[in-house]
Design a protein around this motif. Structure first.
Motif, short mmCIF file in Angstrom:
data_model
loop_
_atom_site.label_atom_id
_atom_site.label_comp_id
_atom_site.label_asym_id
_atom_site.label_seq_id
_atom_site.Cartn_x
_atom_site.Cartn_y
_atom_site.Cartn_z
N GLN A 92 0.75 -1.33 0.01
CA GLN A 92 -0.17 -0.20 -0.04
C GLN A 92 0.71 1.23 -0.04
OE1 GLN A 92 -2.15 -0.74 3.83
NE2 GLN A 92 -3.66 -2.14 2.53
N GLN A 93 2.12 1.23 0.39
CA GLN A 93 2.87 2.38 0.57
C GLN A 93 3.06 3.32 -0.79
OE1 GLN A 93 6.99 1.33 1.98
NE2 GLN A 93 6.04 0.99 4.13
N GLY A 94 2.93 4.44 -0.40
CA GLY A 94 2.68 5.44 -1.41
C GLY A 94 1.65 5.65 -2.27
N PHE A 95 0.56 4.75 -1.97
CA PHE A 95 -0.78 4.84 -2.91
C PHE A 95 -2.03 5.60 -2.18
CE2 PHE A 95 1.63 1.10 -4.90
CZ PHE A 95 1.93 1.75 -6.10
N SER A 96 -1.52 6.21 -1.23
CA SER A 96 -2.59 7.05 -0.20
C SER A 96 -3.16 8.09 -1.32
CB SER A 96 -2.09 7.74 1.12
OG SER A 96 -1.69 6.51 1.98
N PRO A 97 -4.43 8.52 -0.84
CA PRO A 97 -5.40 7.96 -0.21
C PRO A 97 -5.93 6.82 -0.70
CG PRO A 97 -6.37 9.74 -1.55
CD PRO A 97 -4.86 9.63 -1.77
N LEU A 98 -5.95 5.69 0.43
CA LEU A 98 -6.46 4.25 0.11
C LEU A 98 -8.02 4.39 0.04
CD1 LEU A 98 -4.08 2.23 2.40
CD2 LEU A 98 -3.78 2.85 -0.09
N MET A 99 -8.56 3.44 -0.49
CA MET A 99 -9.95 3.35 -0.60
C MET A 99 -10.91 3.17 0.63
SD MET A 99 -11.99 3.22 -3.64
CE MET A 99 -10.73 2.24 -4.73
N PRO A 100 -11.75 3.96 1.09
CA PRO A 100 -12.65 3.72 2.21
C PRO A 100 -13.37 2.49 2.38
CG PRO A 100 -13.53 5.43 1.09
CD PRO A 100 -12.54 5.02 0.09
N GLY A 101 -13.84 1.93 3.43
CA GLY A 101 -14.78 0.75 3.29
C GLY A 101 -14.06 -0.49 3.55
N PHE A 102 -12.67 -0.53 4.07
CA PHE A 102 -11.94 -1.85 4.38
C PHE A 102 -11.84 -1.88 5.79
CE2 PHE A 102 -11.67 -1.60 -0.15
CZ PHE A 102 -12.08 -2.75 -0.62
N GLN A 103 -11.52 -3.08 6.55
CA GLN A 103 -11.17 -3.15 7.84
C GLN A 103 -10.42 -4.63 7.86
OE1 GLN A 103 -12.82 -2.26 11.43
NE2 GLN A 103 -14.29 -0.87 10.44
N HIS A 104 -9.27 -4.67 8.66
CA HIS A 104 -8.37 -5.73 8.64
C HIS A 104 -8.26 -6.56 9.64
CE1 HIS A 104 -6.82 -3.33 5.32
NE2 HIS A 104 -6.66 -4.34 4.55
N LEU A 105 -8.91 -7.93 10.00
CA LEU A 105 -8.60 -8.65 11.17
C LEU A 105 -7.64 -9.68 11.14
CD1 LEU A 105 -12.20 -9.17 12.09
CD2 LEU A 105 -11.00 -7.32 12.79
N PRO A 106 -6.89 -9.83 12.15
CA PRO A 106 -5.76 -10.95 12.44
C PRO A 106 -6.46 -12.12 11.84
CG PRO A 106 -6.40 -9.85 14.50
CD PRO A 106 -7.32 -9.35 13.78
N PHE A 107 -5.56 -12.98 10.95
CA PHE A 107 -5.74 -14.18 10.32
C PHE A 107 -5.60 -15.30 11.31
CE2 PHE A 107 -4.45 -17.68 7.16
CZ PHE A 107 -5.55 -17.50 6.59
N ASN A 108 -6.61 -16.26 11.55
CA ASN A 108 -6.65 -17.41 12.11
C ASN A 108 -6.77 -17.28 13.70
OD1 ASN A 108 -6.38 -19.69 10.33
ND2 ASN A 108 -4.33 -19.54 10.22
N ASP A 109 -7.23 -16.02 13.90
CA ASP A 109 -7.39 -15.63 15.18
C ASP A 109 -9.07 -15.76 15.91
OD1 ASP A 109 -7.75 -14.38 17.91
OD2 ASP A 109 -6.00 -13.04 17.32
N THR A 110 -9.49 -16.55 16.26
CA THR A 110 -10.72 -16.91 16.84
C THR A 110 -11.49 -16.05 17.54
OG1 THR A 110 -10.53 -19.21 16.15
CG2 THR A 110 -12.66 -18.68 17.35
N GLU A 111 -10.47 -15.46 18.73
CA GLU A 111 -11.17 -14.42 19.62
C GLU A 111 -11.82 -13.37 18.96
OE1 GLU A 111 -10.14 -14.52 23.46
OE2 GLU A 111 -11.18 -16.44 22.54
N GLU A 112 -10.55 -12.64 17.99
CA GLU A 112 -10.91 -11.46 17.32
C GLU A 112 -11.91 -11.52 16.41
OE1 GLU A 112 -9.10 -8.46 17.89
OE2 GLU A 112 -8.12 -9.66 19.42
N LEU A 113 -12.74 -12.65 16.18
CA LEU A 113 -13.62 -12.66 15.20
C LEU A 113 -14.96 -11.78 15.83
CD1 LEU A 113 -13.67 -16.11 13.79
CD2 LEU A 113 -12.91 -13.87 12.52
N TYR A 114 -14.89 -11.53 17.32
CA TYR A 114 -16.06 -10.99 17.76
C TYR A 114 -16.20 -9.59 17.36
CZ TYR A 114 -12.82 -8.00 20.47
OH TYR A 114 -12.31 -6.89 20.82
N GLN A 115 -15.20 -9.06 16.54
CA GLN A 115 -15.16 -7.65 16.20
C GLN A 115 -16.40 -7.39 15.00
OE1 GLN A 115 -11.99 -5.13 15.57
NE2 GLN A 115 -10.31 -6.40 16.49
#
Ligand SMILES: *Cc1c(COP(=O)(O)O)cnc(C)c1O
Length: 399
Positions: free
Chosen positions: A154-177
């Motif tokens: 992503q470096q240098g390509f700002s402004p990035l597209m709105p409407g995305f969120q990243h969660l940790p991979f393989n992390d069941t606890e964090e799925l509550y988000q």
């Protein structure tokens, strides 16, 4: 001076890749040849693209036939190969309808557009969010690089597209988000390819699928690298006991001919109507000819069974290399998408392997990625093992 062609001072090709010092001019099966006639055992398959090996006979025959008749026709008209490929893709997946494009990024772009339009048009949600995962790779367009969970992309390509969120991979606890984010869709790879050959864990994927179902979130899988037989089933999701709403495919779909596709369930496909998305070349007669021949070869022969057998053999060989060399810390992956976690620099191994006439890949700093064609034989896997063994030995000796 007649016929004067100026010698360029800089390469006329933009420097978006740092290339290995090899010029490949020919390929057949598991081998390629350089411009000096030297052969290389190709365990990259054009990055999971030439899944049937180089220049497979059945695809070549189908393309040659199509070359005689029609090269291109607008999507304003019916295209028989496109109809046939869509029917093959839906018959062999949980999806009902297909949109065709030309690459992986375009397939994910279409999937994201479909999710947004389904949310706004069908669900009345005017600002839908798409959740993706850290270390993921989804492509290089502005939307798909924003979906990608790697800052270096992503470096240098700002402004990035709105409407995305990243969660940790393989992390069941964090799925509550997901309960608070309430995304319109989740997009994930079932084995993170570029991100380091990291398989998604079964329980995590099943929990994620449950949450998606309970909360009306579209489950979208990016099978651009894992699809088309790579992991031992036509699509990797089949091994997770889930039914995604949307599947994006590309790479292996055309055996090297550029093509991408989004396969969606009937409900999700309601997001699009005439005029809402399109592509000049998408589903072109030549590209879909390659697709029809490729998927026919994968589903009408015992190829997928062969992939599972070869994967077991490759696994055994990689495990034996791990026992032998302390530089190899782990062997992971699924089917014929394998990664070696190494101490130090994976690129050094890849570079030194070229001297042993072996082509392999990296996936990040310390992962060697191994992607043989699905048609690979036991003898070729053993040849690969010997070449990699010699390569690591020469590195250990400091040569
Ligand atoms: C390669 C890849 C893409 C991007 O495909 P392109 O054809 O290069 O645009 C997207 N997602 C995954 C998982 C990939 O491996």
């Amino acid at each position: 001076m007649a016929n004067h062609v100026p010698v360029p001072q800089i390469s006329p090709v933009m420097a978006t890749y740092s290339r290995f010092p090899v010029t490949i001019v020919k390929g057949k099966g598991s081998y390629v040849w350089d411009d000096k006639g030297a052969s290389y055992l190709d365990f990259t398959s054009g990055i999971a693209t030439c899944n049937l090996g180089h220049v497979p006979d059945q695809v070549k025959a189908k393309l040659e036939e199509q070359l005689q008749n029609l090269w291109h026709c607008s999507n304003l008209y019916h295209i028989p190969n496109q109809q046939e490929l869509a029917a093959l893709l839906t018959a062999n997946s949980c999806g009902d309808q297909v949109f065709f494009c030309n690459s992986g990024a375009e397939a994910n772009e279409a999937a994201i557009k479909l999710a947004r339009r389904y949310a706004s048009k069908v669900k009345g949600n005017p600002s839908p969010v798409v959740v993706t995962f850290k270390q993921s790779f989804h492509g290089r367009t502005l939307a798909t690089l924003t979906a990608t969970g790697q800052e270096k992309i992503q470096q240098g390509f700002s402004p990035l597209m709105p409407g995305f969120q990243h969660l940790p991979f393989n992390d069941t606890e964090e799925l509550y988000q997901l309960y608070t984010i309430k995304p319109a869709a989740v997009l994930l790879e079932l084995v993170q390819g570029e991100g380091g050959v990291i398989p998604a864990e079964l329980e995590w994927v099943q929990r994620l699928a449950e949450i998606c179902k309970e909360n009306d979130i579209l489950l979208m899988v990016d099978e651009i690298q894992t699809g088309m037989g790579r992991t031992g089933t036509l699509f990797a999701y089949e091994q997770y006991g889930i039914e995604p709403d949307v599947i994006s495919v590309a790479k292996g779909l055309g055996s090297g001919f550029p093509i991408g596709a989004v396969i969606a369930k009937e409900e999700a496909a309601k997001g699009f109507e005439p005029g809402s998305h399109g592509s000049t070349f998408g589903g072109n007669p030549l590209a879909t000819a390659a697709g029809v021949a490729t998927i026919t070869q994968m589903t009408k022969t015992n190829l997928l069974e062969h992939v599972r057998e070869m994967a077991t053999h490759l696994d055994q060989q990689l495990q034996s290399l791990k026992e032998k060399f302390s530089i190899i810390e782990d062997v992971r992956g699924k089917g014929l998408l394998k990664g070696l976690v190494v101490k130090g620099n994976a690129l050094e191994i890849v570079q030194k392997a070229i001297a042993n006439q072996l082509l392999i890949l990296t996936a990040g700093q310390n992962i060697v990625r191994i992607l043989p064609p699905l048609t690979v034989t036991k003898v070729e896997i053993d040849e690969f093992t010997n070449k990699l063994d010699e390569t690591i030995q020469s590195i250990e000796k400091g040569e």
